[in-house]
Design a protein around this motif. Structure first.
Motif, short mmCIF file in Angstrom:
data_model
loop_
_atom_site.label_atom_id
_atom_site.label_comp_id
_atom_site.label_asym_id
_atom_site.label_seq_id
_atom_site.Cartn_x
_atom_site.Cartn_y
_atom_site.Cartn_z
N PRO A 248 -2.20 -2.25 8.50
CA PRO A 248 -1.96 -2.78 7.14
C PRO A 248 -0.97 -1.94 6.33
O PRO A 248 -0.17 -2.50 5.57
N ILE A 249 -1.04 -0.61 6.46
CA ILE A 249 -0.12 0.23 5.69
C ILE A 249 1.32 0.01 6.16
O ILE A 249 2.25 -0.08 5.35
N VAL A 250 1.51 -0.08 7.48
CA VAL A 250 2.85 -0.35 8.00
C VAL A 250 3.33 -1.73 7.55
O VAL A 250 4.50 -1.91 7.16
N LEU A 251 2.44 -2.73 7.57
CA LEU A 251 2.82 -4.08 7.12
C LEU A 251 3.17 -4.09 5.63
O LEU A 251 4.01 -4.87 5.20
N ALA A 252 2.51 -3.21 4.87
CA ALA A 252 2.79 -3.15 3.43
C ALA A 252 4.17 -2.59 3.14
O ALA A 252 4.65 -2.69 1.99
N LEU A 253 4.83 -2.02 4.16
CA LEU A 253 6.19 -1.52 3.97
C LEU A 253 7.22 -2.65 4.04
O LEU A 253 8.35 -2.47 3.56
N TYR A 254 6.86 -3.79 4.64
CA TYR A 254 7.80 -4.92 4.70
C TYR A 254 8.28 -5.34 3.31
O TYR A 254 9.49 -5.46 3.08
N PRO A 255 7.38 -5.60 2.34
CA PRO A 255 7.84 -5.98 1.00
C PRO A 255 8.68 -4.89 0.32
O PRO A 255 9.61 -5.20 -0.42
N ILE A 256 8.34 -3.60 0.57
CA ILE A 256 9.11 -2.51 -0.04
C ILE A 256 10.53 -2.48 0.52
O ILE A 256 11.51 -2.39 -0.23
N ILE A 257 10.66 -2.58 1.83
CA ILE A 257 11.98 -2.57 2.46
C ILE A 257 12.78 -3.79 2.03
O ILE A 257 14.01 -3.72 1.86
N ALA A 258 12.10 -4.95 1.83
CA ALA A 258 12.78 -6.17 1.39
C ALA A 258 13.14 -6.14 -0.09
O ALA A 258 13.87 -7.02 -0.56
N GLY A 259 12.63 -5.15 -0.83
CA GLY A 259 12.96 -5.02 -2.24
C GLY A 259 12.26 -6.03 -3.14
O GLY A 259 12.79 -6.40 -4.20
N LEU A 260 11.06 -6.50 -2.76
CA LEU A 260 10.35 -7.50 -3.55
C LEU A 260 9.74 -6.86 -4.80
O LEU A 260 9.36 -5.68 -4.79
N SER A 261 9.65 -7.65 -5.85
CA SER A 261 8.89 -7.20 -7.01
C SER A 261 7.41 -7.16 -6.62
O SER A 261 6.97 -7.88 -5.72
N ASN A 262 6.67 -6.29 -7.27
CA ASN A 262 5.23 -6.09 -6.98
C ASN A 262 4.99 -5.43 -5.62
O ASN A 262 3.84 -5.32 -5.18
N SER A 263 6.06 -4.96 -4.95
CA SER A 263 5.87 -4.37 -3.62
C SER A 263 5.08 -3.05 -3.71
O SER A 263 4.25 -2.77 -2.85
#
Length: 578
Positions: A344-359
């Motif tokens: 889950p922690i690794v998957l939570a990096l997807y939104p951060i790398i994609a630059g999403l708001s609320n990431s």
């Protein structure tokens, strides 16, 4: 930071974490929690004060480590487990992840007051169980679960990553492009992930098995060959649109269950590399998080974790296992051992790398959920298993084995096994005592008996002592029988007696004779009925060691099986509970 300083720091962190793990085992906490906590202590809010903010590096290391962990986990999973756990596991790995994602997503969107798609993205991130956490816990907790429960948990954790990753990638893509979710596109992607990953994982495992059997290497290189091949399959399958996680797990499964030389030493090296991968990954993920930021939405994270652990996961398990023969205690245990960890922690990096708001919000919530899962669920699994009466005494097994002759195309495999004697007064049967090796080995052959680090002469009158180590030359199919011989007097232990009963009978024992001896009404019992047939009628086809029923005033518990056949049944008198 210079190269030497970085290597020094990494070595110190690993050293302290490994030494601290001995304390963690004594207090009953998951080992992986030590590495995660050590990373947090070394981070910017901890005593180390290290400012690490590189999600891309953490993502790379996380995927690399997960590939190694799944490869090792596959090698340690026995294909015999698939007899009772394959379809339940696949149900949990697909429908279970989708249901958990939807349930947590709706709840999180309401609690965090965000758009539903962000809630669903969080649900997808925490929707799958973690292979590293589950493998580590089941193999190091000191509790052996029955094959139906343990196998389901292991296969589920190894197979549910593709579904979770697919959901996270698709939801992240939708948030980036504002397109609408197409159910047909999702199903097509799911079919592609599982089919390509499954096909290349199976074929790759067979090809690697052929290489291991035919290419002579220095013994220490075999494990590195497996690692390099597994990583190549993992990345290659990902590049062509399949699930690399599923593929590398199947490669490990195929190799671990194949007949290859040096399997024992290979497994030891692989286990060490998997631990290094887990330690490195959790340390880096611990460095990445800022602990003070976890308090910003602390109560919402606790609420989401509680909903996931006590509502979403149990309901998903109950629904997905409805078509299968699981007892209510087994369903509860599977619900509770749905650990969240590095995935889950690794998957939570997807939104951060994609630059999403609320990431950042999603990452912080995910990290808190993982901490709560490891602390609450990880530390209580042994107690829950004992409370649910699902702890099965471990079967006697050799401590070491070496392959001498390994021919996959014949039945002439021959291996050297070491057995540790843990009971007093055991005698070596005269039929297997041989002072001079014969030209061919058709029956178990004794090689040596070591007592107090000294070999001793053995004859039919030799009485074994606790702590003796006996070496036997055996065909693999004889191992279980010999292990039973050297541990038969250990069956007087309280756990074995309490679980299996005071007496043992054969599976083909006459049910009519059994009823007459123990005063059970014989109405409806046929002359040809056996004890094994009674267990199969009442419990279904997919039986495992530890399954039990009541028969009048006695309890019958399966003690030993050969494939799907019941060989030995434990019998206990006047037991009030089944």
């Amino acid at each position: 930071m210079g190269t030497n300083a970085f290597i020094f720091l990494a070595g110190i962190l690993l050293l302290i974490s490994i030494l601290a793990s001995s304390f963690t085992v004594r207090v009953g906490l998951p080992l992986l929690l030590v590495f995660l906590g050590m990373g947090m202590l070394a981070g910017e809010d901890g005593v180390g004060g290290l400012d690490f903010d590189n999600p891309n590096l953490a993502f790379f290391v996380g995927n690399f480590a997960l590939a190694v962990i799944l490869l090792d986990g596959g090698m340690q999973t026995k294909t015999s487990t698939f007899r009772v756990a394959l379809w339940p596991s696949l149900s949990l790995a697909t429908l279970g992840v989708v249901f958990t994602t939807a349930a947590v997503g709706i709840f999180a969107a309401w609690l965090l007051d965000v758009k539903l798609i962000y809630g669903l993205l969080l649900g997808a991130i925490v929707g799958s169980t973690d292979a590293a956490a589950v493998f580590s816990l089941l193999r190091n907790s000191g509790v052996k679960l029955n094959e139906r429960v343990g196998g389901t948990l292991e296969i589920e954790s190894g197979a549910n990553d593709p579904m979770a990753i697919l959901l996270v990638v698709m939801l992240t893509g939708l948030l980036q492009s504002s397109d609408h979710l197409s159910i047909f596109a999702f199903l097509g992607q799911m079919a592609q992930q599982f089919s390509v990953g499954g096909l290349f994982g199976f074929l790759g495992g067979k090809f690697l098995l052929m290489i291991l059997r035919r290419v002579p290497l220095i013994e220490g290189l075999y494990a590195l060959l497996i690692i390099s091949f597994g990583l190549a399959i993992f990345s290659g399958v990902n590049m062509i649109g399949g699930s690399g996680f599923l593929a590398v797990y199947l490669v490990g499964l195929t190799v671990g269950n194949g007949r290859i030389k040096h399997l024992e030493s290979i497994s030891q090296v692989m286990d060490g590399l998997a631990w290094l991968a887990q330690a490195s990954m959790f340390l880096l993920l611990g460095l990445l998080v800022t602990p003070s930021s976890l308090l910003t939405h602390g109560w919402q994270a606790v609420g989401i974790a509680a909903f996931l652990i006590f509502v979403a996961r149990p309901v998903a398990v109950m629904i997905c296992l409805l078509p299968f023969d699981f007892r209510w205690r087994e369903r509860v245990c599977i619900s509770w051992v749905g650990l969240r960890g590095a995935v889950p922690i690794v998957l939570a990096l997807y939104p951060i790398i994609a630059g999403l708001s609320n990431s950042e919000l999603l990452f912080e919530i995910t990290f808190t959920v993982v901490l709560i899962s490891l602390l609450l669920q990880g530390s209580t699994v042994p107690h829950v298993a004992r409370w649910l009466k699902l702890e099965v005494p471990p079967a006697p097994a050799p401590t070491t084995r070496f392959s001498l002759i390994n021919d996959a195309n014949s039945n002439h495999s021959l291996e050297l096994y070491e057995f540790l004697i843990q009971a007093e007064g055991v005698r070596i049967p005269a039929s297997i005592v041989r002072n001079v090796p014969s030209e061919t080995v058709s029956t178990p052959q004794l090689v040596s008996l070591v007592r107090d680090q000294q070999p001793i002469v053995v004859n039919a009158n030799t009485v074994l002592k606790s702590g003796d180590r006996i070496w036997m030359l055996l065909h693999p199919e004889d191992v279980n029988d010999v292990a039973q011989i050297f541990s038969h007097q250990a069956s007087s232990s309280f756990l074995l007696q309490d679980f299996f009963g005071e007496f043992a009978i054969r599976g083909d024992a006459s049910l009519l004779d059994l009823a007459k001896v123990y005063g059970v009404p014989i109405d409806g019992i046929e002359d040809t009925d056996t004890a094994a047939a009674l267990l199969q009628r009442q419990l279904g086809k997919h039986l495992v060691v530890g399954d039990r029923i009541r028969f009048g005033n006695i309890r019958l518990t399966i003690r030993q099986m050969n494939g799907s056949q019941i060989e030995i049944i434990g019998l206990k008198l006047q037991d009030k509970q089944v």
